[in-house]
Design a protein around this motif. Structure first.
Motif, PDB file in Angstrom:
ATOM      1  N   UNK B 362      51.692 -14.531  51.978  1.00 31.39           N
ATOM      2  CA  UNK B 362      52.076 -13.498  52.945  1.00 31.39           C
ATOM      3  C   UNK B 362      53.114 -12.562  52.344  1.00 31.39           C
ATOM      4  N   UNK B 363      53.942 -13.088  51.434  1.00 32.74           N
ATOM      5  CA  UNK B 363      54.900 -12.219  50.744  1.00 32.74           C
ATOM      6  C   UNK B 363      54.149 -11.218  49.872  1.00 32.74           C
ATOM      7  N   UNK B 364      53.127 -11.699  49.163  1.00 31.76           N
ATOM      8  CA  UNK B 364      52.389 -10.809  48.275  1.00 31.76           C
ATOM      9  C   UNK B 364      51.583  -9.753  49.020  1.00 31.76           C
ATOM     10  N   UNK B 365      51.124 -10.075  50.215  1.00 33.48           N
ATOM     11  CA  UNK B 365      50.425  -9.060  51.019  1.00 33.48           C
ATOM     12  C   UNK B 365      51.283  -7.804  51.130  1.00 33.48           C
ATOM     13  N   UNK B 366      52.592  -8.000  51.171  1.00 36.32           N
ATOM     14  CA  UNK B 366      53.535  -6.899  51.358  1.00 36.32           C
ATOM     15  C   UNK B 366      54.354  -6.605  50.123  1.00 36.32           C
ATOM     16  N   UNK B 367      53.902  -7.091  48.971  1.00 38.72           N
ATOM     17  CA  UNK B 367      54.749  -7.004  47.783  1.00 38.72           C
ATOM     18  C   UNK B 367      54.742  -5.580  47.214  1.00 38.72           C
ATOM     19  N   UNK B 368      55.451  -4.729  47.901  1.00 39.62           N
ATOM     20  CA  UNK B 368      55.565  -3.319  47.543  1.00 39.62           C
ATOM     21  C   UNK B 368      55.958  -3.130  46.082  1.00 39.62           C
ATOM     22  N   UNK B 369      57.002  -3.842  45.659  1.00 42.24           N
ATOM     23  CA  UNK B 369      57.576  -3.637  44.332  1.00 42.24           C
ATOM     24  C   UNK B 369      56.595  -3.921  43.214  1.00 42.24           C
ATOM     25  N   UNK B 376      52.985   2.585  40.246  1.00 43.20           N
ATOM     26  CA  UNK B 376      53.191   3.633  41.232  1.00 43.20           C
ATOM     27  C   UNK B 376      51.985   3.768  42.148  1.00 43.20           C
ATOM     28  N   UNK B 377      51.144   2.743  42.174  1.00 43.96           N
ATOM     29  CA  UNK B 377      49.938   2.779  43.007  1.00 43.96           C
ATOM     30  C   UNK B 377      48.748   3.361  42.277  1.00 43.96           C
ATOM     31  N   UNK B 378      48.990   4.006  41.139  1.00 44.40           N
ATOM     32  CA  UNK B 378      47.929   4.681  40.410  1.00 44.40           C
ATOM     33  C   UNK B 378      47.013   3.707  39.717  1.00 44.40           C
ATOM     34  N   UNK B 379      46.060   4.141  38.958  1.00 46.32           N
ATOM     35  CA  UNK B 379      45.753   5.550  38.716  1.00 46.32           C
ATOM     36  C   UNK B 379      45.056   6.202  39.910  1.00 46.32           C
ATOM     37  N   UNK B 380      45.075   7.513  39.908  1.00 39.85           N
ATOM     38  CA  UNK B 380      44.466   8.237  41.019  1.00 39.85           C
ATOM     39  C   UNK B 380      43.074   8.712  40.628  1.00 39.85           C
ATOM     40  N   UNK B 381      42.274   8.987  41.648  1.00 38.09           N
ATOM     41  CA  UNK B 381      40.961   9.569  41.378  1.00 38.09           C
ATOM     42  C   UNK B 381      40.746  10.720  42.351  1.00 38.09           C
ATOM     43  N   UNK B 383      39.261  11.063  45.134  1.00 37.73           N
ATOM     44  CA  UNK B 383      39.471  10.795  46.554  1.00 37.73           C
ATOM     45  C   UNK B 383      40.949  10.640  46.877  1.00 37.73           C
ATOM     46  N   UNK B 384      41.738  10.330  45.847  1.00 35.54           N
ATOM     47  CA  UNK B 384      43.118   9.960  46.088  1.00 35.54           C
ATOM     48  C   UNK B 384      44.023  11.125  46.406  1.00 35.54           C
ATOM     49  N   UNK B 385      43.743  12.257  45.786  1.00 35.65           N
ATOM     50  CA  UNK B 385      44.705  13.345  45.888  1.00 35.65           C
ATOM     51  C   UNK B 385      45.016  13.675  47.336  1.00 35.65           C
ATOM     52  N   UNK B 386      44.014  13.519  48.227  1.00 34.21           N
ATOM     53  CA  UNK B 386      44.259  13.845  49.633  1.00 34.21           C
ATOM     54  C   UNK B 386      44.790  12.666  50.425  1.00 34.21           C
ATOM     55  N   UNK B 387      44.217  11.487  50.224  1.00 38.34           N
ATOM     56  CA  UNK B 387      44.639  10.334  51.028  1.00 38.34           C
ATOM     57  C   UNK B 387      45.887   9.689  50.449  1.00 38.34           C
ATOM     58  N   UNK B 388      46.125   9.895  49.152  1.00 33.77           N
ATOM     59  CA  UNK B 388      47.311   9.336  48.526  1.00 33.77           C
ATOM     60  C   UNK B 388      47.134   7.918  48.020  1.00 33.77           C
ATOM     61  N   UNK B 389      46.044   7.246  48.369  1.00 36.46           N
ATOM     62  CA  UNK B 389      45.874   5.844  47.983  1.00 36.46           C
ATOM     63  C   UNK B 389      45.280   5.740  46.592  1.00 36.46           C
ATOM     64  N   UNK B 390      46.035   5.183  45.643  1.00 32.46           N
ATOM     65  CA  UNK B 390      45.540   4.998  44.288  1.00 32.46           C
ATOM     66  C   UNK B 390      44.818   3.673  44.144  1.00 32.46           C
ATOM     67  N   UNK B 391      44.355   3.403  42.912  1.00 34.00           N
ATOM     68  CA  UNK B 391      43.533   2.217  42.677  1.00 34.00           C
ATOM     69  C   UNK B 391      44.289   0.929  42.970  1.00 34.00           C
ATOM     70  N   UNK B 393      47.087   0.680  44.863  1.00 29.50           N
ATOM     71  CA  UNK B 393      47.918   0.743  46.061  1.00 29.50           C
ATOM     72  C   UNK B 393      47.530  -0.337  47.052  1.00 29.50           C
ATOM     73  N   UNK B 394      48.527  -1.115  47.515  1.00 29.94           N
ATOM     74  CA  UNK B 394      48.281  -1.995  48.646  1.00 29.94           C
ATOM     75  C   UNK B 394      48.748  -1.253  49.899  1.00 29.94           C
ATOM     76  N   UNK B 395      48.439  -1.796  51.076  1.00 29.73           N
ATOM     77  CA  UNK B 395      48.744  -1.060  52.308  1.00 29.73           C
ATOM     78  C   UNK B 395      50.207  -0.629  52.358  1.00 29.73           C
ATOM     79  N   UNK B 396      51.097  -1.534  51.925  1.00 27.40           N
ATOM     80  CA  UNK B 396      52.513  -1.234  52.020  1.00 27.40           C
ATOM     81  C   UNK B 396      52.902  -0.058  51.133  1.00 27.40           C
TER      82      UNK B 396
END
Lengths: 290, 442
Positions: B362-369, B376-381, B383-391, B393-396
């Motif tokens: 459960x800690x890892x589900x939220x392991x932002x760091x 940094x959540x990347x790399x981006x593709x 679809x990412x530039x608009x939604x912001x979610x990189x490859x 990226x977890x929800x947090x």
């Protein structure tokens, strides 16, 4: 360890066994190298002369040693300020957390009142949220209070965020101290105030110390809240300062970053070593509980 | 909750007028009919204060409902700022609730005093009140700082975040002070479910969050267990040296290790690639952090580096504390070393570490760091530039980017509600195991 001696008789050495152990040793040594390499590389970078990541030799300590990076860190950045800021925020947060939490926990442990159960239950629910779930509102609240880019705002947010969990923690501990102890004190004329300070606090010292340490170490590597609430470079904390030093400028600042990281990691590792005995006990206690 | 309190409610009073008076105005009954001057005065003072500020209460709470009108012809500073109105509305709503609670308490108090008078024939005097006040004031003074801090810095912000999920607070169209924000009902939930921009990113991020938490926890657990086992083997020399080395990643603050790894794995200048090329193992540098799948693998491997020591220490501790007589009994029964391991050691370790495995999951589900500082959540593709979610990226971390970089506060709020729904069962499970919860009385 001694009980293992009874259980495993040394088997005879055969060729296949020798191979197995060679393999095992190889794995252990490779893992050790993998663990050590990033750390040694960082330490060696911190003492290197060049500024660029690309210019560093891939093996640690293959270049001339120099204190140039520390010099750069102290002269060209606000590193010393960040360090002092973090120290200050951590210390005040620890002080506020301990005071506010222990008194509240004492009230919850010793008084009976109508709102007690709902309050305890709401704190139980509140402690489930990660502290930055409300970050936009925190930003606006702190802004409206005129505490943006001010350490006080950050400290209040830290202290408040930890109250729900810590109050439960301390209350649980105080519940185990017999009520007859402080009741006897109050019969002798001491009010709640005196019996709290003279009787309860000394007994609860281990738990209070634990709380003081965790609320002191918490802010050191916290990133989201200080990045949100502190703006000017001189007000930053270490986590934000170090992150922004290197984010997007890997090649140019890595060695300076390494110097900064070493100065943070070394005290942490010393504290860790001192606490190791204590920590393994805590871990073991956590594990044994059903 | 004293017994007098509980008994008070059903008692029928001969003279209900003090209660009526206190219902009409706080403290009136206590002051005029029950000789409780000080208490009555305090109650009355609170009501006077609230009445004097009634217009502020009404305006703030109305502001929470309307969120202001767009006034494009006014200069920026004079326009309605929906977000300030929202925060202030919530604060005054909380204050109003506190006031109503006190009002009820005042009515109940008048009732209790009257019941006591009719039973004993005298009102409790000011002196008795003062001495009870001394105890009460310790409780009130002791609790207030904690409660105030919690209300303003924890509860109000969370309520605000939850409410944001039902507004259109987002860049570029609805950012105060230039524009107002409006209530939009369930529109954001519908967008996250249906609008391709959000639903695609959400599905991908949610699946990856669960995959990440599963893989990262399992790798650390298995890795830690294997090393613990290897180091408990009698034939391995210097187990302590190995153990000290292996604990090191746990002693260094994780954020620093992650940023160091980010540099080590740098595709262009990173020493890892350069070393592999020097050895002739590679012709081309490996894009550790900039290839979609490789970046995901890197995040998990680096997390293994960070996380295995915890489980190694834990499992070593459990294995060495298995009572010796268990093994002796097993030996007498003719169990060999392998049998002893599968029948005694392994079940013991599994049984004791399962709760910690779940906590770590459960800690890892939220392991932002672990994600943010490495990739940094990347790399981006595309679809990412608009939604912001990189490859990676977890929800947090996606939520963080939506807030901090893209200013899509409404979508971030929807995510935070969803994240909470996933986390809550784990949080309850974790907490129900703690000593504080088990042994403490409520």
């Amino acid at each position: 360890m001694t009980n293992r001696d009874l259980t495993m008789r040394r088997p005879k050495m055969t060729v296949s066994r020798a191979l197995t152990y060679t393999l095992l040793y190889t794995i252990l040594v490779v893992v050790a190298l993998l663990v050590l390499y990033p750390l040694l590389f960082t330490v060696s970078s911190a003492f290197s002369k060049g500024d660029a990541l690309a210019g560093l030799r891939v093996y640690p300590f293959q270049q001339e040693l120099s204190l140039r990076q520390f010099d750069r860190l102290f002269q060209k950045t606000n590193y010393v300020k960040w360090y002092l800021n973090t120290l200050k925020i951590a210390a005040i947060n620890s002080l506020i957390s301990v005071t506010v939490t222990t008194v509240a926990a004492y009230v919850f442990s010793r008084f009976r009142f109508r709102a007690k159960k709902p309050l305890l239950m709401s704190m139980l629910i509140l402690q489930m949220f990660p502290s930055f779930a409300g970050m936009i509102a925190l930003y606006i609240l702190v802004w409206r209070m005129g505490l943006l880019d001010n350490h006080l705002g950050l400290i209040l947010v830290y202290a408040a965020g930890n109250i729900p969990y810590n109050t439960w923690l301390i209350k649980g501990y105080l519940d185990t101290i017999p009520k007859s102890l402080d009741e006897a004190g109050r019969v002798d004329g001491a009010g709640y105030f005196i019996s709290f300070f003279k009787i309860i606090l000394p007994i609860a010292r281990p738990m209070v110390t634990f709380l003081a340490i965790t609320s002191f170490t918490g802010p050191w590597m916290d990133f989201i809240l200080p990045r949100l609430l502190l703006k000017s470079d001189g007000n930053k904390t270490l986590a934000v300062g170090l992150f922004e030093m290197i984010n997007g400028r890997e090649n140019n600042n890595f060695t300076m970053f390494a110097a900064g990281a070493v100065l943070v990691a070394v005290p942490f590792m010393i504290i860790f070593a001192l606490n190791q005995q204590y920590m393994t006990q805590v871990l073991a206690a956590g594990a044994v509980k059903e | 909750m004293s017994s007098a309190n509980k008994a008070a409610a059903p008692v029928r009073l001969k003279n209900p007028w003090p209660v009526v008076a206190s219902t009409a105005f706080m403290g009136l009954g206590q002051m005029t009919m029950q000789k409780q001057y000080l208490k009555g005065l305090l109650y009355a003072l609170v009501e006077v204060l609230v009445l004097l500020n009634a217009s502020v209460f009404v305006r703030s709470i109305a502001g929470l409902i309307t969120l202001g009108e767009p006034k494009p012809d006014l200069p920026l500073r004079q326009r309605d700022n929906s977000i300030f109105m929202m925060v202030e509305g919530i604060i005054f709503l909380v204050l109003l609730l506190l006031f109503l609670g006190l009002y009820l308490n005042n009515i109940r108090d008048a009732h209790r005093t009257q019941a006591e008078y009719e039973r004993t024939g005298s009102y409790p005097g000011t002196r008795a009140y003062l001495s009870s006040l001394a105890d009460t004031s310790f409780a009130v003074v002791g609790l207030s700082p904690a409660m105030l801090l919690i209300i303003f810095f924890v509860a109000v912000p969370l309520a605000f975040s939850a409410l944001l999920a039902f507004t259109n607070y987002s860049s570029p169209q609805h950012i105060p002070p230039a524009n107002t924000v409006d209530w939009v009902g369930l529109q954001n939930m519908k967008d996250v479910a249906n609008r391709p921009l959000w639903s695609g990113a959400f599905a991908r991020t949610a699946v990856w969050t669960v995959t990440w938490a599963t893989l990262s926890t399992t790798t650390c657990y298995v890795g830690g267990m294997l090393l613990a086992l290897a180091l408990l083997n009698k034939r391995i020399r210097f187990p302590k040296v190995f153990r000290v080395v292996y604990i090191l990643p746990y002693a260094v603050p994780a954020m620093l290790s992650l940023m160091i790894w980010r540099n080590l794995l740098n595709g262009q200048f990173g020493p890892i690639n350069r070393m592999l090329m020097e050895w002739g193992w590679l012709q081309q540098p490996i894009p550790w952090l900039s290839d979609f799948s490789l970046a995901r693998a890197s995040v998990i491997l680096v997390n293994l580096w960070l996380g295995f020591p915890y489980f190694m220490m834990l499992i070593t501790g459990i294995m060495t504390s298995v009572p010796a007589d268990l093994y002796e009994a097993a030996q007498i029964d003719g169990a060999n070393a392998r049998k002893q391991f599968t029948a005694i050691t392994l079940p013991m370790v599994l049984y004791q570490t399962i709760p910690l495995f779940i906590m770590s999951f459960s800690y890892n589900l939220n392991n932002f760091g672990a994600v943010f500082f490495l990739t940094g959540g990347g790399p981006t593709d595309a679809a990412t530039t608009q939604s912001g979610a990189g490859a990676t990226d977890i929800l947090m971390s996606w939520m963080y980017k939506l807030t901090y970089d893209l200013r899509q506060y409404n979508i971030a709020a929807v995510l935070s509600i969803l994240v909470f729904a996933v986390i809550a069962p784990f949080a309850i499970y974790n907490f129900s195991r703690t000593k504080a919860f088990k042994e403490g009385e409520l």
